[in-house]
Design a protein around this motif. Sequence first.
Motif, mmCIF file in Angstrom:
data_model
loop_
_atom_site.group_PDB
_atom_site.id
_atom_site.type_symbol
_atom_site.label_atom_id
_atom_site.label_comp_id
_atom_site.label_asym_id
_atom_site.label_seq_id
_atom_site.Cartn_x
_atom_site.Cartn_y
_atom_site.Cartn_z
ATOM 1 N N ALA A 156 98.836 -47.722 68.303
ATOM 2 C CA ALA A 156 99.195 -46.397 69.257
ATOM 3 C C ALA A 156 100.278 -46.453 70.016
ATOM 4 C CB ALA A 156 97.787 -45.964 69.998
ATOM 5 N N ARG A 157 100.700 -47.823 70.206
ATOM 6 C CA ARG A 157 101.753 -48.064 71.172
ATOM 7 C C ARG A 157 102.940 -48.694 70.688
ATOM 8 N NH1 ARG A 157 101.739 -48.122 76.842
ATOM 9 N NH2 ARG A 157 103.265 -49.337 77.917
ATOM 10 N N TYR A 158 102.927 -49.279 69.610
ATOM 11 C CA TYR A 158 103.858 -50.211 69.007
ATOM 12 C C TYR A 158 104.230 -49.705 67.558
ATOM 13 C CZ TYR A 158 103.065 -52.610 73.247
ATOM 14 O OH TYR A 158 102.915 -53.093 74.598
ATOM 15 N N SER A 159 105.587 -50.088 67.300
ATOM 16 C CA SER A 159 105.938 -49.670 65.708
ATOM 17 C C SER A 159 105.188 -50.781 64.758
ATOM 18 C CB SER A 159 107.270 -49.705 65.636
ATOM 19 O OG SER A 159 107.771 -51.189 65.913
ATOM 20 N N ALA A 160 105.045 -50.288 63.685
ATOM 21 C CA ALA A 160 104.537 -50.888 62.361
ATOM 22 C C ALA A 160 105.316 -52.264 62.349
ATOM 23 C CB ALA A 160 104.802 -50.212 61.117
ATOM 24 N N GLU A 161 106.612 -52.260 62.702
ATOM 25 C CA GLU A 161 107.478 -53.433 62.403
ATOM 26 C C GLU A 161 107.075 -54.437 63.753
ATOM 27 O OE1 GLU A 161 109.473 -50.350 60.721
ATOM 28 O OE2 GLU A 161 108.559 -50.403 62.731
ATOM 29 N N ALA A 162 106.742 -54.071 64.639
ATOM 30 C CA ALA A 162 106.277 -54.976 65.836
ATOM 31 C C ALA A 162 104.969 -55.573 65.778
ATOM 32 C CB ALA A 162 106.151 -54.169 67.186
ATOM 33 N N LEU A 163 103.969 -54.658 64.925
ATOM 34 C CA LEU A 163 102.695 -55.313 64.706
ATOM 35 C C LEU A 163 102.485 -56.031 63.302
ATOM 36 C CD1 LEU A 163 100.565 -52.085 65.785
ATOM 37 C CD2 LEU A 163 100.391 -54.262 66.653
ATOM 38 N N ALA A 164 103.559 -56.065 62.513
ATOM 39 C CA ALA A 164 103.664 -56.809 61.414
ATOM 40 C C ALA A 164 103.054 -58.165 61.459
ATOM 41 C CB ALA A 164 104.837 -56.556 60.603
ATOM 42 N N GLN A 165 103.394 -58.760 62.732
ATOM 43 C CA GLN A 165 103.232 -60.351 62.774
ATOM 44 C C GLN A 165 101.478 -60.447 63.254
ATOM 45 O OE1 GLN A 165 104.828 -61.748 66.654
ATOM 46 N NE2 GLN A 165 105.734 -59.684 66.697
ATOM 47 N N VAL A 166 100.888 -59.563 63.543
ATOM 48 C CA VAL A 166 99.569 -59.730 64.010
ATOM 49 C C VAL A 166 98.499 -58.750 63.259
ATOM 50 C CG1 VAL A 166 100.023 -60.687 66.188
ATOM 51 C CG2 VAL A 166 99.814 -58.455 65.992
ATOM 52 N N GLU A 167 99.061 -57.677 62.692
ATOM 53 C CA GLU A 167 98.238 -56.716 62.115
ATOM 54 C C GLU A 167 96.984 -57.098 61.093
ATOM 55 O OE1 GLU A 167 98.666 -51.985 60.086
ATOM 56 O OE2 GLU A 167 100.335 -53.674 59.846
ATOM 57 N N ALA A 168 97.511 -58.193 60.349
ATOM 58 C CA ALA A 168 96.660 -58.561 59.375
ATOM 59 C C ALA A 168 95.748 -59.814 59.876
ATOM 60 C CB ALA A 168 97.162 -59.059 58.078
ATOM 61 N N ASN A 169 96.028 -60.252 60.955
ATOM 62 C CA ASN A 169 95.174 -61.416 61.605
ATOM 63 C C ASN A 169 93.609 -61.425 61.531
ATOM 64 O OD1 ASN A 169 97.688 -62.298 62.240
ATOM 65 N ND2 ASN A 169 97.458 -62.872 64.083
ATOM 66 N N PRO A 170 93.059 -60.331 61.739
ATOM 67 C CA PRO A 170 91.641 -60.388 61.823
ATOM 68 C C PRO A 170 91.037 -60.643 60.431
ATOM 69 C CG PRO A 170 92.527 -58.599 63.398
ATOM 70 C CD PRO A 170 93.466 -59.104 62.509
ATOM 71 N N ALA A 171 91.635 -59.826 59.447
ATOM 72 C CA ALA A 171 91.133 -60.083 58.035
ATOM 73 C C ALA A 171 91.556 -61.526 57.566
ATOM 74 C CB ALA A 171 91.796 -59.107 57.069
ATOM 75 N N GLU A 172 92.623 -61.919 57.741
ATOM 76 C CA GLU A 172 92.941 -63.449 57.519
ATOM 77 C C GLU A 172 91.923 -64.470 58.226
ATOM 78 O OE1 GLU A 172 97.169 -64.328 57.934
ATOM 79 O OE2 GLU A 172 97.827 -62.561 56.579
#
Length: 451
Positions: A156-172
Motif C-alpha cells: 500500500a506504500r511502495y511500488s510493485a518494482e520496489a516490492l519485487a525483491q521480497v513479495e514472494a519471500n513468504p511463499a518461497e
Amino acid sequence: MAGFWGKRKREQEELEAQDADLARRARTALVGADERIRVTTDELVFAEAELGVDATKELREALDAVRTHLGEAFHLHQLNHDEIPDTPEELRTRNARIVQLCEWAEDLLDDRTEALAASIERARRAPEIIAKVREDAVRLRTRIPQARETVQRLAARYSAEALAQVEANPAEAEQLLGFAEHSAGIAERRREAGQREQANLALEACAEAARRAATLIDAVETFEVEALRAESTLAAIVEDSREDIAVALREPHTPAVSAAIGDLQAALASLPAAGVNTDPFALLSRLRTANAALDEAIAKARERAARPLPPLEHVRHAIDDGDRQLAVAKDVIAGHRGWIGADARTRLAEAERVRIDLDRYLGTSASAATDIDEDHREQAMAMARRVAFLAGEALQLAQRDIDSSRPQGGPDQWGGGPQQGWGGGRRGGSDLMGGILGGLVIGSILDGFID
C-alpha cells in the motif's frame, strides 16, 4: 701446521655431529610416519562408515600412496644397517631421503584428513542437526503469516518494482521449510538403513533449506526498515540537491556543469507526488548519481577557472609547430641515415609515437581538426609540445652525429684536388660523397670503390 690440522679435526667433528643428528631425525620421522598411517587407517574406516566410500576416496588414495613411498623409506633404512659398509655420504643421502619421504607423507595425510573433518563432524552431529532443523521449521512457520501481512502493508506504500525483491519471500520460505522437513526425514531413514552417503546429502540439503527460509523471512522485515530509512534519506537528498543547483547556477558555466544541472533537475522533476506508491531505493539511487555528477562537474569547472584553458589558436599553433619540427627531423635523419646513431633515432621514434597518440586522443587527425573542445585543449597542447621537444632533440642529436662523421680536412680530403673533386667542381666531390654516405649503405659503396 698444528692449527691447520686442528681446524680440519673440528670440521670433521661438526660434520659427524650433523650426520648423527640427521640419522636420529630419520629414525624418528620413520616411526612417526608409520604410526600416522596406522591412525589414519582407523580414521578412514570411521569416515567411510559415516560418509560413505565415495566421499573418502581421496583419503584412501592418499593412504595407498603414502604406504608405497614409506616402503621406500624402510628399504633405505634397512640399507643403512645391512652388512655392507657405507660411506658417510651414502648414509647422509639416504637419511635425508627418509626424512623427506616421511615429511611428505605426514603433510599429505594432514591435508586429506582436514578436508574431511567438517563433513565427519557434521555426520557425527546428524541427530542433533535434524532435531534443530525441525525446531527451526516449526518456529519459522509461525513467522510466515506475519511476513505476509508485512508484504501487504508495504504494497500500500511502495511500488510493485520496489516490492519485487521480497513479495514472494513468504511463499518461497514456506516451500523451503517443507523441503527441509522432508529432507530431514530422508536423512534419518537413510542413516538407519546404513546408506550414509545419501543420508549426508539429505542432511546438507535440509540444513541449507532451513537457513535459506530464515533468510527470506528476515529479508521482509529488513526491507521495511531499509525502505523507511531510504525515504528519510531521500527527503534530505532532495533538499541538498535543490541547494546544490542554486550554488551551481552561480558557478562558472561549462557544458559539463550545464548538463549536470539539467540531469539533477530532471531527477527532481521525476519524483512522484505525495500519495503515489514509489520505489525509494531507485529514486535515491538516481538522485545520488545525479548529485555526485554535479559535484564532479563543479569541481572540474572550479579547477579550470583557476587554471585558464589555452585558446584554440594557441593549441593549433603548438600542433603546427610540433608537425614542422617533426618533419624537419625526419628529413634530416632520412637524408643521412648512414651517419645517424641510436639516440637521434630513438627521439624521432618517440616523437612519432606521441604524435600518433595525439590523433587518437582527439579522435581525429590533429592537423586537420577544425575545432578542439575545451576538455581536450590542455592535454592536446601538452602532447604537441612534447612532439616538438622530442623532434628538436632528435634534430640536435642527428646534427651532432653528422658533424662528427664529416671529414675533418675539408672537401679536398675526399680526393681529386683543390680544384677538381669527385664531381668535377671545387666542392662537388664532398657534396656527392656526403649524399652517397648519407643515403646509401657505406660498406657496399666503399667496397665498390676499392675494387
